[in-house]
Design an enzyme around this catalytic site. Structure first.
Site, PDB file in Angstrom:
ATOM      1  N   CYS A 187      12.395 -23.746  25.310  1.00  0.00           N
ATOM      2  CA  CYS A 187      11.117 -23.151  24.924  1.00  0.00           C
ATOM      3  C   CYS A 187       9.905 -23.980  25.311  1.00  0.00           C
ATOM      4  O   CYS A 187       8.774 -23.571  25.047  1.00  0.00           O
ATOM      5  CB  CYS A 187      11.117 -22.872  23.424  1.00  0.00           C
ATOM      6  SG  CYS A 187      12.398 -21.700  22.941  1.00  0.00           S
ATOM      7  N   HIS A 233       3.027 -24.588  18.216  1.00  0.00           N
ATOM      8  CA  HIS A 233       4.252 -23.876  18.580  1.00  0.00           C
ATOM      9  C   HIS A 233       4.496 -22.766  17.561  1.00  0.00           C
ATOM     10  O   HIS A 233       4.786 -21.635  17.933  1.00  0.00           O
ATOM     11  CB  HIS A 233       5.430 -24.844  18.633  1.00  0.00           C
ATOM     12  CG  HIS A 233       6.713 -24.218  19.079  1.00  0.00           C
ATOM     13  ND1 HIS A 233       6.905 -23.772  20.363  1.00  0.00           N
ATOM     14  CD2 HIS A 233       7.860 -23.947  18.392  1.00  0.00           C
ATOM     15  CE1 HIS A 233       8.122 -23.252  20.470  1.00  0.00           C
ATOM     16  NE2 HIS A 233       8.722 -23.344  19.299  1.00  0.00           N
ATOM     17  N   GLU A 261       6.271 -29.605  12.685  1.00  0.00           N
ATOM     18  CA  GLU A 261       5.043 -29.588  13.475  1.00  0.00           C
ATOM     19  C   GLU A 261       3.848 -30.068  12.653  1.00  0.00           C
ATOM     20  O   GLU A 261       2.995 -30.817  13.147  1.00  0.00           O
ATOM     21  CB  GLU A 261       4.810 -28.166  13.977  1.00  0.00           C
ATOM     22  CG  GLU A 261       3.858 -28.057  15.127  1.00  0.00           C
ATOM     23  CD  GLU A 261       3.870 -26.681  15.755  1.00  0.00           C
ATOM     24  OE1 GLU A 261       3.178 -26.513  16.770  1.00  0.00           O
ATOM     25  OE2 GLU A 261       4.549 -25.766  15.236  1.00  0.00           O
ATOM     26  N   LYS A 298       2.155 -16.693  18.206  1.00  0.00           N
ATOM     27  CA  LYS A 298       3.452 -16.039  18.039  1.00  0.00           C
ATOM     28  C   LYS A 298       3.439 -15.076  16.857  1.00  0.00           C
ATOM     29  O   LYS A 298       4.286 -14.187  16.768  1.00  0.00           O
ATOM     30  CB  LYS A 298       4.555 -17.083  17.849  1.00  0.00           C
ATOM     31  CG  LYS A 298       4.842 -17.933  19.083  1.00  0.00           C
ATOM     32  CD  LYS A 298       5.982 -18.899  18.822  1.00  0.00           C
ATOM     33  CE  LYS A 298       6.268 -19.792  20.015  1.00  0.00           C
ATOM     34  NZ  LYS A 298       5.217 -20.816  20.236  1.00  0.00           N
ATOM     35  N   HIS A 316       7.956 -14.662  20.028  1.00  0.00           N
ATOM     36  CA  HIS A 316       8.370 -15.878  20.737  1.00  0.00           C
ATOM     37  C   HIS A 316       9.169 -15.508  21.983  1.00  0.00           C
ATOM     38  O   HIS A 316      10.342 -15.125  21.895  1.00  0.00           O
ATOM     39  CB  HIS A 316       9.211 -16.735  19.799  1.00  0.00           C
ATOM     40  CG  HIS A 316       9.563 -18.087  20.327  1.00  0.00           C
ATOM     41  ND1 HIS A 316       9.232 -18.517  21.596  1.00  0.00           N
ATOM     42  CD2 HIS A 316      10.226 -19.140  19.744  1.00  0.00           C
ATOM     43  CE1 HIS A 316       9.669 -19.739  21.783  1.00  0.00           C
ATOM     44  NE2 HIS A 316      10.278 -20.143  20.676  1.00  0.00           N
ATOM     45  N   PHE A 336      14.859 -26.003  21.884  1.00  0.00           N
ATOM     46  CA  PHE A 336      16.237 -26.402  21.662  1.00  0.00           C
ATOM     47  C   PHE A 336      16.603 -27.488  22.673  1.00  0.00           C
ATOM     48  O   PHE A 336      16.207 -27.439  23.836  1.00  0.00           O
ATOM     49  CB  PHE A 336      17.177 -25.212  21.834  1.00  0.00           C
ATOM     50  CG  PHE A 336      17.169 -24.247  20.681  1.00  0.00           C
ATOM     51  CD1 PHE A 336      16.379 -24.451  19.562  1.00  0.00           C
ATOM     52  CD2 PHE A 336      17.974 -23.118  20.704  1.00  0.00           C
ATOM     53  CE1 PHE A 336      16.376 -23.565  18.499  1.00  0.00           C
ATOM     54  CE2 PHE A 336      17.989 -22.219  19.651  1.00  0.00           C
ATOM     55  CZ  PHE A 336      17.190 -22.441  18.540  1.00  0.00           C
TER      56      PHE A 336
END
Length: 417
Positions: A164, A304, A315, A336, A341, A400
């Protein structure tokens, strides 16, 4: 310098519609329509209303190119037109392409498997039904090659695939090629079309996506106490990047300068995140150092903000660790919440949002944020966009594998407006 932008995102057919959706705080997430989602835990997604024929693709191109590749090429055409960069203005060997993706041609690969296995009935697939373009679907390198052919680029052509953060990292790599003098211009960005049964099933299995299926428009809730997973989506964004003096010499429209970029890895867990946010904080500090900026210079943080409890708290800790007291003064938001996403593509789509925030002096909101999580106690711009001066933007990504990336974008005063 970013001199051209092309976007395909949920809720709109181009860059203008994308930005209007964001500033109006509208959500484009809905019940999955590409296939019957009834068997799945999460049945909502951010789908792009994309008509390949209307976009100018012929039947052969549609057959040859995966949906994600079509997105990338369509966005590239828009970005080139937006930049005003004419064919032949830059020697072909001085143009690079860097494309990011997480799941590459997942759409076509699954379609071909269904054909060869007769809908999954046969364990032994019949190769006689194999598409002649199976190599293009199987090899991710075919995707940036299509973009290179579309622009006549003969310089470095690269695929970046690290989950991502791919959309941030592809643009960061292209900027480095320009800075080191390898090329004068680059077409860079990312694309992903992961709304397929197998990809949806994979995220279902690890319970990363939201089961809030009865409220598709309200399902993506970053930093909200009631959030319970992200909404999978598709999309793409591509940019024309040019060396500053060359862009200025031809009077190019400049959205923003990519003044800092860094990436780190936590070397910890495939999907897990450390609570202290140390690796993301280190990427932020390194990106600010490259931009030669103090942390107090940041006017807006594009988070994010995936909408998972683990990510949002990680975050928040990273912002506090890297920005200090300024973290409590600077507005932070997650788009998002409105478009979902789109995995590897989202980093580039968020770069587009950041560049447009600089151009219009508007901070996009975090939609659906009505019940703040006490552990996420920063200014997350709930529900409504905010008009304010935006000269410096920090955009971050988390993926990830432990990837953590950060990018700093700056306006150029009157030249960028």
């Amino acid at each position: 310098m970013i001199t051209g932008i092309g976007v395909r995102a949920p809720g709109g057919s181009g860059t203008k519609e994308f930005w209007e959706l964001l500033v109006n705080g509208r959500t484009a997430t809905r019940r999955i329509s590409f296939f019957d989602p009834s068997p799945f835990r999460s049945r909502v997604a951010g789908e792009v209303d994309f008509d390949a024929r209307a976009e100018g693709f012929g039947p052969r191109e549609i057959r040859r190119m995966d949906r994600a590749t079509q997105f990338a090429v369509a966005c590239t055409r828009d970005a080139l037109a937006d930049s005003g960069l004419s064919p032949g203005a830059v020697p072909p060997h001085r143009i690079a392409v860097a494309l990011g993706t997480a799941v590459a041609s997942a759409t076509s690969l699954e379609d071909e498997y269904l054909v060869m296995s007769d809908g999954g009935k046969d364990w032994l697939v019949d190769p006689d039904h194999l598409s002649p373009y199976m190599f293009d679907y199987l090899s991710p390198g075919a995707m940036p090659a299509e973009v290179a052919w579309a622009v006549g680029a003969e310089g470095p052509v690269t695929m970046v695939s690290d989950g991502c953060t791919s959309g941030l990292d592809a643009v960061g790599y292209a900027v480095q090629l320009i800075r080191e003098g390898t090329v004068d211009a680059a077409v860079a960005g990312a694309t992903d079309t992961p709304i397929t049964p197998i990809v949806v099933a994979c995220f279902d299995a690890i319970k990363a996506t939201t089961p809030r299926d009865d409220e598709p428009a309200l399902a993506s809730r970053p930093f909200d106490a009631t959030r319970n997973g992200f909404v999978i989506a598709e999309g793409a964004a591509m940019f024309v990047l040019e060396e500053y003096e060359a862009a200025r010499a031809r009077g190019a429209p400049v959205y923003a300068e990519v003044s800092g970029y860094a990436t780190r890895c936590n070397a910890y867990h495939m999907t897990g995140l450390k609570k202290d946010g140390r690796e993301m904080a280190e990427a932020i500090r390194a990106a600010l150092d490259e931009a030669r900026l103090d942390r107090t210079a940041v006017d807006y943080v594009n988070a994010h903000g995936s909408g998972t409890k683990q990510n949002d708290r990680h975050e928040t800790a990273a912002f506090k660790r890297s920005l200090g007291d300024h973290a409590r003064r600077v507005p932070v938001s997650s788009i998002k919440s409105m478009i979902g996403h789109s995995l590897g593509a989202i980093g580039s789509i968020e770069i587009a949002a950041c560049a447009l925030a600089i151009k219009h002096d508007v901070v996009p909101p975090t939609a659906n944020l009505r019940t703040p999580d006490p552990e996420c106690d920063l200014d997350y711009v709930p529900l409504t966009a905010r008009e304010q001066r935006v000269d410096t933007v920090l955009s971050v990504g988390s993926g990830f594998g432990g990837f953590q990336s950060a990018m700093v974008l700056q306006g150029l005063g009157g030249a960028a407006r």
